[in-house]
Design an enzyme around this catalytic site. Structure first.
Site, short mmCIF file in Angstrom:
data_model
loop_
_atom_site.label_atom_id
_atom_site.label_comp_id
_atom_site.label_asym_id
_atom_site.label_seq_id
_atom_site.Cartn_x
_atom_site.Cartn_y
_atom_site.Cartn_z
N THR A 191 6.41 14.42 -0.79
CA THR A 191 7.67 14.38 -1.53
C THR A 191 7.52 13.47 -2.76
O THR A 191 6.47 12.87 -2.98
CB THR A 191 8.82 13.84 -0.66
OG1 THR A 191 8.61 12.43 -0.41
CG2 THR A 191 8.88 14.57 0.68
N ILE B 231 0.75 5.38 -0.35
CA ILE B 231 -0.12 6.55 -0.28
C ILE B 231 0.72 7.80 -0.49
O ILE B 231 1.73 8.00 0.19
CB ILE B 231 -0.86 6.62 1.07
CG1 ILE B 231 -1.67 5.32 1.29
CG2 ILE B 231 -1.78 7.83 1.12
CD1 ILE B 231 -2.32 5.23 2.66
N PHE C 76 -0.29 -8.19 -9.30
CA PHE C 76 0.08 -6.86 -8.81
C PHE C 76 -0.96 -6.37 -7.80
O PHE C 76 -1.99 -5.83 -8.16
CB PHE C 76 0.18 -5.88 -9.98
CG PHE C 76 0.71 -4.53 -9.60
CD1 PHE C 76 2.06 -4.35 -9.35
CD2 PHE C 76 -0.13 -3.43 -9.51
CE1 PHE C 76 2.57 -3.11 -9.01
CE2 PHE C 76 0.36 -2.18 -9.17
CZ PHE C 76 1.71 -2.01 -8.92
N HIS D 87 8.86 10.65 -3.15
CA HIS D 87 9.05 9.25 -2.73
C HIS D 87 8.00 8.35 -3.35
O HIS D 87 8.30 7.25 -3.84
CB HIS D 87 9.01 9.18 -1.21
CG HIS D 87 9.16 7.80 -0.65
ND1 HIS D 87 8.07 6.99 -0.37
CD2 HIS D 87 10.25 7.08 -0.31
CE1 HIS D 87 8.49 5.84 0.11
NE2 HIS D 87 9.81 5.87 0.17
N VAL E 284 0.85 -1.19 0.00
CA VAL E 284 0.00 0.00 0.00
C VAL E 284 0.88 1.24 0.00
O VAL E 284 1.64 1.47 0.95
CB VAL E 284 -0.95 0.02 1.22
CG1 VAL E 284 -1.75 1.32 1.24
CG2 VAL E 284 -1.88 -1.18 1.21
#
Length: 214
Positions: A137, A133, A164, A139, A131
């Site tokens: 930034t 979220i 996936f 990232h 997960v």
């Protein structure tokens, strides 16, 4: 989450998961959502006939670690299957010579009985659950892109279907709704159920295609 036209259309074929062995590798980041997705995935696998002892669950810290873990799980199972086959052949070659008139001591009898009891060690499919979220930034973008491409490469390199199951949500609410944990009136749909169904279908296809059946 709007129902719209999105979502997996159920297959017209009823796939039998009873002979399949499926691995689930999940991250622990955003644990509340992960736990719900994992439960939904396992429930669907069992509903489609996959036996509990043929569902293997492994965990890693985050989604970035998923591709390597999935690759190692597949490779480890293949090595184990190869070792089991080698042990079986070694055992057959070392069988004592049958006594004249004895049926149960013949190599043919020993081979058939041992082979019937030898478990399948390879995985027919692996489900990668994570997960992600979006935060403040870059990232999020880096991890989504690298993990998606790496998981695709693993399944192409190994020939084992990799489902996936990585949510790439822009908000907490999007992630919660996709795990059936929505905070509004609409709780959403647990996508883990779709991943379990996809694993059984792709594993069944892969077995059939591997035997040249279309």
């Amino acid at each position: 989450m709007s129902a719209g036209i999105k979502g997996l259309v159920p297959s017209n074929v009823q796939y039998d998961g009873s002979p399949l062995r499926v691995a689930i590798v999940h991250a622990r980041w955003n644990k509340t959502v992960i736990d719900a997705l994992l439960a939904g995935t396992i429930a669907k696998l069992k509903a489609l006939g996959v036996k509990e002892h043929n569902i293997v669950v492994q965990t890693v810290p985050g989604s970035f670690e998923l591709p390597l873990a999935v690759q190692k799980v597949i490779q480890g199972a293949q090595v184990q299957a190869g070792a089991t086959a080698t042990d079986l052949l070694g055992g057959l070659m070392s069988l004592p010579s049958p006594k004249p008139g004895s049926r149960t001591g013949t190599p043919a009898f020993g081979a058939s009985s041992t082979t019937a009891n030898m478990p399948s060690q390879t995985f027919d499919a692996v489900i990668a659950i994570g997960v992600l979220i979006k935060g403040s930034t870059m990232h999020f973008e880096y991890i989504c892109d690298s993990v998606s491409h790496a998981l695709m490469r693993v399944q192409l390199d190994t020939g084992v279907p990799v489902i996936f199951g990585v949510l790439t949500a822009l908000t907490d609410d999007q992630a919660l709704e996709r795990a059936g944990l929505g905070r509004g009136e609409n709780k959403g749909h647990n996508h883990g159920e779709d991943w379990g169904a996809a694993a059984v279908e792709m594993a069944s296809h892969s077995r059939r295609w591997g035997e040249g059946k279309f």
